[in-house]
Motif scaffolding. Sequence first.
Motif, PDB file in Angstrom:
ATOM      1  N   TYR A  38       0.854  -1.191   0.000  1.00 24.93           N
ATOM      2  CA  TYR A  38       0.000   0.000   0.000  1.00 24.93           C
ATOM      3  C   TYR A  38       0.888   1.238   0.000  1.00 24.93           C
ATOM      4  CZ  TYR A  38       0.716   1.592   4.793  1.00 24.93           C
ATOM      5  OH  TYR A  38       1.263   2.112   5.928  1.00 24.93           O
ATOM      6  N   GLY A  39       0.282   2.415   0.120  1.00 26.27           N
ATOM      7  CA  GLY A  39       0.977   3.682  -0.045  1.00 26.27           C
ATOM      8  C   GLY A  39       1.888   4.149   1.061  1.00 26.27           C
ATOM      9  N   GLY A  40       2.037   3.400   2.145  1.00 25.02           N
ATOM     10  CA  GLY A  40       3.052   3.682   3.153  1.00 25.02           C
ATOM     11  C   GLY A  40       2.718   4.685   4.241  1.00 25.02           C
ATOM     12  N   ALA A  41       1.516   5.246   4.239  1.00 25.91           N
ATOM     13  CA  ALA A  41       1.150   6.253   5.234  1.00 25.91           C
ATOM     14  C   ALA A  41       0.479   5.628   6.454  1.00 25.91           C
ATOM     15  CB  ALA A  41       0.218   7.300   4.616  1.00 25.91           C
ATOM     16  N   LYS A  42       0.488   6.381   7.560  1.00 28.89           N
ATOM     17  CA  LYS A  42      -0.202   5.887   8.757  1.00 28.89           C
ATOM     18  C   LYS A  42      -1.518   6.620   9.012  1.00 28.89           C
ATOM     19  CE  LYS A  42       1.959   8.588  12.463  1.00 28.89           C
ATOM     20  NZ  LYS A  42       2.698   8.504  13.714  1.00 28.89           N
ATOM     21  N   VAL A  43      -1.932   7.469   8.088  1.00 31.35           N
ATOM     22  CA  VAL A  43      -3.155   8.255   8.259  1.00 31.35           C
ATOM     23  C   VAL A  43      -4.298   7.685   7.429  1.00 31.35           C
ATOM     24  CG1 VAL A  43      -1.908  10.386   8.798  1.00 31.35           C
ATOM     25  CG2 VAL A  43      -2.473   9.854   6.425  1.00 31.35           C
ATOM     26  N   GLY A  44      -5.524   8.026   7.823  1.00 23.20           N
ATOM     27  CA  GLY A  44      -6.717   7.680   7.061  1.00 23.20           C
ATOM     28  C   GLY A  44      -6.901   6.182   6.873  1.00 23.20           C
ATOM     29  N   LEU A  45      -7.598   5.833   5.788  1.00 24.42           N
ATOM     30  CA  LEU A  45      -7.830   4.418   5.491  1.00 24.42           C
ATOM     31  C   LEU A  45      -6.517   3.693   5.211  1.00 24.42           C
ATOM     32  CD1 LEU A  45     -11.032   4.501   3.227  1.00 24.42           C
ATOM     33  CD2 LEU A  45     -10.863   4.299   5.721  1.00 24.42           C
ATOM     34  N   MET A  46      -5.525   4.437   4.713  1.00 22.41           N
ATOM     35  CA  MET A  46      -4.228   3.830   4.439  1.00 22.41           C
ATOM     36  C   MET A  46      -3.630   3.244   5.718  1.00 22.41           C
ATOM     37  SD  MET A  46      -2.672   6.682   1.819  1.00 22.41           S
ATOM     38  CE  MET A  46      -1.128   5.843   1.502  1.00 22.41           C
ATOM     39  N   GLY A  47      -3.599   4.035   6.764  1.00 20.04           N
ATOM     40  CA  GLY A  47      -3.066   3.554   8.037  1.00 20.04           C
ATOM     41  C   GLY A  47      -3.924   2.455   8.633  1.00 20.04           C
ATOM     42  N   THR A  48      -5.227   2.568   8.452  1.00 15.20           N
ATOM     43  CA  THR A  48      -6.160   1.578   9.001  1.00 15.20           C
ATOM     44  C   THR A  48      -5.944   0.203   8.381  1.00 15.20           C
ATOM     45  OG1 THR A  48      -7.789   3.317   9.411  1.00 15.20           O
ATOM     46  CG2 THR A  48      -8.601   1.052   9.375  1.00 15.20           C
ATOM     47  N   VAL A  49      -5.818   0.132   7.057  1.00 10.75           N
ATOM     48  CA  VAL A  49      -5.635  -1.155   6.397  1.00 10.75           C
ATOM     49  C   VAL A  49      -4.296  -1.772   6.791  1.00 10.75           C
ATOM     50  CG1 VAL A  49      -4.643  -0.316   4.194  1.00 10.75           C
ATOM     51  CG2 VAL A  49      -6.018  -2.397   4.231  1.00 10.75           C
ATOM     52  N   ALA A  50      -3.260  -0.940   6.902  1.00 12.92           N
ATOM     53  CA  ALA A  50      -1.936  -1.445   7.291  1.00 12.92           C
ATOM     54  C   ALA A  50      -1.941  -1.955   8.724  1.00 12.92           C
ATOM     55  CB  ALA A  50      -0.895  -0.345   7.119  1.00 12.92           C
ATOM     56  N   ASP A  51      -2.505  -1.171   9.639  1.00 13.90           N
ATOM     57  CA  ASP A  51      -2.545  -1.585  11.048  1.00 13.90           C
ATOM     58  C   ASP A  51      -3.296  -2.897  11.231  1.00 13.90           C
ATOM     59  OD1 ASP A  51      -1.051   0.604  11.864  1.00 13.90           O
ATOM     60  OD2 ASP A  51      -2.808   1.803  12.434  1.00 13.90           O
ATOM     61  N   ALA A  52      -4.401  -3.053  10.499  1.00  3.54           N
ATOM     62  CA  ALA A  52      -5.196  -4.282  10.627  1.00  3.54           C
ATOM     63  C   ALA A  52      -4.411  -5.490  10.132  1.00  3.54           C
ATOM     64  CB  ALA A  52      -6.508  -4.143   9.859  1.00  3.54           C
ATOM     65  N   ALA A  53      -3.696  -5.339   9.040  1.00  6.22           N
ATOM     66  CA  ALA A  53      -2.893  -6.453   8.528  1.00  6.22           C
ATOM     67  C   ALA A  53      -1.770  -6.794   9.504  1.00  6.22           C
ATOM     68  CB  ALA A  53      -2.324  -6.107   7.154  1.00  6.22           C
ATOM     69  N   LEU A  54      -1.124  -5.781  10.063  1.00  2.19           N
ATOM     70  CA  LEU A  54      -0.053  -6.017  11.032  1.00  2.19           C
ATOM     71  C   LEU A  54      -0.593  -6.702  12.287  1.00  2.19           C
ATOM     72  CD1 LEU A  54       1.824  -2.620  10.635  1.00  2.19           C
ATOM     73  CD2 LEU A  54       2.732  -4.886  10.005  1.00  2.19           C
ATOM     74  N   GLU A  55      -1.740  -6.231  12.776  1.00  2.00           N
ATOM     75  CA  GLU A  55      -2.343  -6.824  13.975  1.00  2.00           C
ATOM     76  C   GLU A  55      -2.722  -8.288  13.753  1.00  2.00           C
ATOM     77  OE1 GLU A  55      -5.584  -4.207  14.985  1.00  2.00           O
ATOM     78  OE2 GLU A  55      -4.211  -2.527  15.350  1.00  2.00           O
ATOM     79  N   ALA A  56      -3.022  -8.646  12.500  1.00  2.00           N
ATOM     80  CA  ALA A  56      -3.375 -10.030  12.171  1.00  2.00           C
ATOM     81  C   ALA A  56      -2.133 -10.869  11.858  1.00  2.00           C
ATOM     82  CB  ALA A  56      -4.343 -10.055  10.989  1.00  2.00           C
ATOM     83  N   ILE A  73       2.511  11.272   6.503  1.00  8.21           N
ATOM     84  CA  ILE A  73       3.046  10.709   7.742  1.00  8.21           C
ATOM     85  C   ILE A  73       3.378   9.230   7.559  1.00  8.21           C
ATOM     86  CG2 ILE A  73       2.803  10.531  10.221  1.00  8.21           C
ATOM     87  CD1 ILE A  73       0.621  12.715  10.008  1.00  8.21           C
ATOM     88  N   GLY A  74       4.606   8.984   7.142  1.00 10.19           N
ATOM     89  CA  GLY A  74       5.054   7.629   6.891  1.00 10.19           C
ATOM     90  C   GLY A  74       4.871   6.715   8.092  1.00 10.19           C
ATOM     91  N   HIS A  75       4.381   5.534   7.832  1.00  9.16           N
ATOM     92  CA  HIS A  75       4.133   4.528   8.867  1.00  9.16           C
ATOM     93  C   HIS A  75       5.464   3.895   9.249  1.00  9.16           C
ATOM     94  CE1 HIS A  75       2.367   1.271  11.084  1.00  9.16           C
ATOM     95  NE2 HIS A  75       1.126   1.547  10.681  1.00  9.16           N
ATOM     96  N   GLN A  76       5.834   3.973  10.507  1.00 11.50           N
ATOM     97  CA  GLN A  76       7.133   3.467  10.957  1.00 11.50           C
ATOM     98  C   GLN A  76       7.090   2.025  11.457  1.00 11.50           C
ATOM     99  OE1 GLN A  76       9.873   5.373  10.333  1.00 11.50           O
ATOM    100  NE2 GLN A  76       8.297   6.638   9.361  1.00 11.50           N
ATOM    101  N   GLY A  77       5.911   1.397  11.502  1.00  8.91           N
ATOM    102  CA  GLY A  77       5.815   0.056  12.050  1.00  8.91           C
ATOM    103  C   GLY A  77       5.658  -1.039  11.006  1.00  8.91           C
ATOM    104  N   LEU A  78       5.996  -0.749   9.760  1.00  8.85           N
ATOM    105  CA  LEU A  78       5.774  -1.699   8.675  1.00  8.85           C
ATOM    106  C   LEU A  78       6.879  -2.745   8.586  1.00  8.85           C
ATOM    107  CD1 LEU A  78       4.700   0.845   5.898  1.00  8.85           C
ATOM    108  CD2 LEU A  78       3.245  -0.409   7.500  1.00  8.85           C
ATOM    109  N   THR A  79       6.586  -3.816   7.888  1.00  8.19           N
ATOM    110  CA  THR A  79       7.595  -4.826   7.595  1.00  8.19           C
ATOM    111  C   THR A  79       8.692  -4.203   6.736  1.00  8.19           C
ATOM    112  OG1 THR A  79       5.793  -6.446   7.564  1.00  8.19           O
ATOM    113  CG2 THR A  79       7.935  -7.175   6.735  1.00  8.19           C
ATOM    114  N   GLU A  80       8.272  -3.442   5.726  1.00  8.43           N
ATOM    115  CA  GLU A  80       9.192  -2.708   4.853  1.00  8.43           C
ATOM    116  C   GLU A  80       8.541  -1.386   4.473  1.00  8.43           C
ATOM    117  OE1 GLU A  80      10.369  -4.843   1.279  1.00  8.43           O
ATOM    118  OE2 GLU A  80      10.257  -6.754   2.357  1.00  8.43           O
TER     119      GLU A  80
END
Length: 193
Positions: A38-56, A73-80
Amino acid sequence: MKAICVFCGSSYGTRETYADAARATGRVIAEQGYTLVYGGAKVGLMGTVADAALEAGGKVIGVLPRALEDKEIGHQGLTELHLVGSMHERKAKMADLSDAFIALPGGVGTLEEIFEVWTWGQLGYHQKPCGFLNIDGYYDDLIRFLDHQTEQGFTKDVMRAMVQIAGTPEEMISLFENYTPPSAPKWIKRDET
């Protein structure tokens, strides 16, 4: 299919169901063993979809232009997290990393992204499925327009059929897993019609 790219809004939109769908999409992608791109951000739906995948317990790869690192606002908790020089590089990198593409609700950027990868598929640059996750009828008017465009002869039926429409992430992934790309070329010589 190993990785699924999700295009979506950097805001939340007006309905809670959009965020619910983003959470469900991230979770389902991870639970079914796919990597989320995805687009790498931690805001909005972008952050929501990433956080949910990470939590799973899923793998999440973000691709973010350096110029948008502070704004989105780049997401700092991603795999990459891949930082790139431009939006063009972002889309190319996301396409290279992905085997399928989903558009959740979003704005002009979301539409531009999904239409570009769909166009690349029509031109034969890839044979990867694309789809709109139509949450609460968000894409109803667009789907009607795409059908109208096809009826008016600007899109061939086989090219229109490349775009999957689903109401849930489970349904979309099932459509992707059973997707057969068109065998016909986009262009046919006049004497072949």
